[in-house]
Design a protein around this motif. Structure first.
Motif, mmCIF file in Angstrom:
data_model
loop_
_atom_site.group_PDB
_atom_site.id
_atom_site.type_symbol
_atom_site.label_atom_id
_atom_site.label_comp_id
_atom_site.label_asym_id
_atom_site.label_seq_id
_atom_site.Cartn_x
_atom_site.Cartn_y
_atom_site.Cartn_z
ATOM 1 N N GLN A 68 0.849 -1.186 0.000
ATOM 2 C CA GLN A 68 0.000 0.000 0.000
ATOM 3 C C GLN A 68 0.883 1.234 0.000
ATOM 4 O O GLN A 68 1.800 1.351 0.810
ATOM 5 C CB GLN A 68 -0.904 0.012 1.225
ATOM 6 C CG GLN A 68 -1.911 -1.108 1.273
ATOM 7 C CD GLN A 68 -2.709 -1.093 2.562
ATOM 8 O OE1 GLN A 68 -3.012 -0.045 3.100
ATOM 9 N NE2 GLN A 68 -3.029 -2.276 3.068
ATOM 10 N N ILE A 69 0.598 2.144 -0.921
ATOM 11 C CA ILE A 69 1.313 3.410 -1.026
ATOM 12 C C ILE A 69 0.359 4.525 -0.625
ATOM 13 O O ILE A 69 -0.760 4.599 -1.140
ATOM 14 C CB ILE A 69 1.824 3.646 -2.458
ATOM 15 C CG1 ILE A 69 2.808 2.554 -2.859
ATOM 16 C CG2 ILE A 69 2.480 5.025 -2.581
ATOM 17 C CD1 ILE A 69 4.079 2.526 -2.042
ATOM 18 N N HIS A 78 -4.442 9.579 0.688
ATOM 19 C CA HIS A 78 -5.069 8.529 -0.102
ATOM 20 C C HIS A 78 -4.118 7.348 -0.196
ATOM 21 O O HIS A 78 -2.908 7.513 -0.327
ATOM 22 C CB HIS A 78 -5.395 9.028 -1.516
ATOM 23 C CG HIS A 78 -6.332 10.206 -1.537
ATOM 24 N ND1 HIS A 78 -7.697 10.063 -1.554
ATOM 25 C CD2 HIS A 78 -6.080 11.545 -1.535
ATOM 26 C CE1 HIS A 78 -8.259 11.255 -1.572
ATOM 27 N NE2 HIS A 78 -7.306 12.176 -1.560
ATOM 28 N N THR A 79 -4.675 6.137 -0.157
ATOM 29 C CA THR A 79 -3.880 4.912 -0.202
ATOM 30 C C THR A 79 -4.326 4.039 -1.360
ATOM 31 O O THR A 79 -5.526 3.893 -1.601
ATOM 32 C CB THR A 79 -4.040 4.108 1.106
ATOM 33 O OG1 THR A 79 -3.713 4.943 2.217
ATOM 34 C CG2 THR A 79 -3.126 2.899 1.112
ATOM 35 N N LEU A 123 4.233 3.825 3.301
ATOM 36 C CA LEU A 123 4.380 2.469 2.774
ATOM 37 C C LEU A 123 3.913 1.481 3.828
ATOM 38 O O LEU A 123 4.177 1.652 5.018
ATOM 39 C CB LEU A 123 5.852 2.209 2.417
ATOM 40 C CG LEU A 123 6.229 0.839 1.865
ATOM 41 C CD1 LEU A 123 5.592 0.611 0.498
ATOM 42 C CD2 LEU A 123 7.758 0.715 1.763
ATOM 43 N N ALA A 124 3.188 0.462 3.392
ATOM 44 C CA ALA A 124 2.761 -0.602 4.302
ATOM 45 C C ALA A 124 3.519 -1.879 3.955
ATOM 46 O O ALA A 124 3.953 -2.061 2.810
ATOM 47 C CB ALA A 124 1.254 -0.831 4.186
ATOM 48 N N PRO A 125 3.699 -2.785 4.908
ATOM 49 C CA PRO A 125 4.388 -4.051 4.620
ATOM 50 C C PRO A 125 3.689 -4.820 3.509
ATOM 51 O O PRO A 125 2.476 -4.684 3.295
ATOM 52 C CB PRO A 125 4.300 -4.811 5.948
ATOM 53 C CG PRO A 125 4.131 -3.749 6.981
ATOM 54 C CD PRO A 125 3.317 -2.672 6.329
ATOM 55 N N TYR A 313 -10.220 7.092 4.011
ATOM 56 C CA TYR A 313 -10.324 5.919 3.150
ATOM 57 C C TYR A 313 -9.034 5.759 2.379
ATOM 58 O O TYR A 313 -8.195 6.672 2.329
ATOM 59 C CB TYR A 313 -11.513 6.034 2.182
ATOM 60 C CG TYR A 313 -11.380 7.139 1.156
ATOM 61 C CD1 TYR A 313 -10.700 6.924 -0.051
ATOM 62 C CD2 TYR A 313 -11.922 8.398 1.384
ATOM 63 C CE1 TYR A 313 -10.569 7.931 -0.978
ATOM 64 C CE2 TYR A 313 -11.798 9.407 0.458
ATOM 65 C CZ TYR A 313 -11.119 9.179 -0.726
ATOM 66 O OH TYR A 313 -10.985 10.183 -1.655
ATOM 67 N N GLY A 314 -8.881 4.597 1.770
ATOM 68 C CA GLY A 314 -7.685 4.345 0.971
ATOM 69 C C GLY A 314 -8.048 3.794 -0.384
ATOM 70 O O GLY A 314 -8.288 4.516 -1.343
#
Length: 363
Positions: A68-69, A78-79, A123-125, A313-314
């Motif tokens: 996820q960016i 925003h994601t 950044l998400a894993p 929200y993403g």
């Protein structure tokens, strides 16, 4: 080290330590995972390839997974989810993403137009079960279309880096040759490894005029195409990512052959169970804001926005869990599965749930 960070975190209350560190450098964090853009390429029309250097918390990815960016656009975070195209890694902090600027795509167009070296993103894993299994299968079929090339490209590059000795066929669908990302590298891999086969198809709709002649349609996925590129497909593990019509075509053939367990798919588009606005009843109450409105049958996120609320929200498709809120009371329906849920005080994703009668959401 963790204890020291916890101590400093306590001393910096009420703000987390990372809020102070980002004043020094946006990419400097103690806990939060971020990445800095180091290189930007627009080699393919309508797409951008970003090279990112992740912060030290990055733990790598399995080939095929997504990340996820998060970006801030006009002050709103925003994601979106994108698949790294790199070979599988467990320690390298550099990540490459190829992002297609979709019509109406807020984040993809923003990155295409504004990303530049030095830009810092959240950044998400890495996540997702769409990944090459361990141990590797003896035969692998990779099928992709359009921007769906990214996770399967990571798989192909991983097998290449591992000197994979089995049979591999990579079949990619695109509108035209210049729209294939990283085509030169794909050609180089196929040239270097005789057990790797790379094929491209450019579907033509019936009635389309090509070179002065009206086409009857060609280049679409079907059983004959499958037999041509991978006659051994029944003994392989197949991974497919692309537009819904391509995904359905592959799945239909494998279902008919009784090979459902040998095909694996990934898609970032939301497939919903249609809601008929005429059947929507009741009132949606957003009790945290003292706002209520007649239920329209739309996703609760959209209904909240329609009454002037701005919930976080993403992805807007039930992947990132950014829009989770508490359903205080009432019944909701999951738009992906059609499942009804009447349990009170329950966390739900408001982007993929709608109201069934009166519902109270703590927003």
């Amino acid at each position: 080290m963790v204890g020291l960070i916890d101590l400093v975190q306590t001393l910096t209350t009420p703000h987390p330590l990372d809020r102070y560190l980002e004043l020094v450098s946006p990419a400097l964090t103690a806990r939060e995972l971020r990445a800095e853009v180091t290189h930007v390429s627009h080699a393919v029309p309508g797409s951008v390839t970003l090279t990112l250097r992740a912060s030290r918390q990055w733990r790598g990815h399995a080939a095929g997974q997504y990340v996820q960016i998060g970006v801030s656009i006009n002050g709103v975070r925003h994601t979106r989810c994108y698949s790294p195209i790199d070979p599988e890694s467990r320690g390298d902090r550099y990540i490459q993403l190829t992002v297609k600027a979709h019509p109406g795509g807020l984040v993809s167009n923003y990155l295409h137009e504004h990303a530049k070296p030095g830009m810092v993103v959240d950044l998400a894993p890495a996540s997702g079960v769409f990944a090459l299994p361990e141990p590797r299968p003896e035969k692998v079929l990779l099928v992709s279309g359009g921007s769906g090339i990214t996770p399967v490209l990571s798989m192909l590059r991983t097998l290449d880096a591992e000197d994979y000795a089995g049979q591999v066929t990579f079949l990619h669908y695109a509108r035209q040759p210049e729209m294939v990302p990283h085509r030169a590298e794909l050609t180089a891999i196929a040239t270097r490894r005789p057990n790797f086969r790379v094929e491209y198809r450019y579907p033509v709709e019936p009635g389309t005029v090509v070179n002065g002649e009206t086409s009857t349609g060609s280049g679409f996925f079907d059983y004959d195409e499958l037999e041509r590129v991978a006659p051994w497909f029944a003994d392989a593990q197949t991974f497919v990512c692309g537009p819904p019509p391509l995904m359905r075509a592959v799945q239909t053939i494998f279902d008919a052959e009784g090979l459902q367990d040998r095909v694996h798919s990934e898609e970032f588009t939301l497939t919903t169970v249609p809601a008929d606005p005429a059947e929507a009843t009741g009132t949606v109450t957003f009790s945290g804001s003292a706002v209520a409105a007649e239920n329209t049958g739309a996703p609760l996120l959209e209904q909240a926005e329609a009454v002037g609320l701005t919930p976080e929200y993403g992805c807007r498709m039930g992947i990132c869990f950014s829009c989770t809120a508490t359903k205080v009371s009432g019944c909701t329906r999951n738009l992906r599965t059609g499942e009804l849920d009447a349990d009170p005080d329950k966390q739900i994703q408001i982007c993929v749930n709608t109201a069934v009668g009166d519902v109270d959401i703590a927003l």
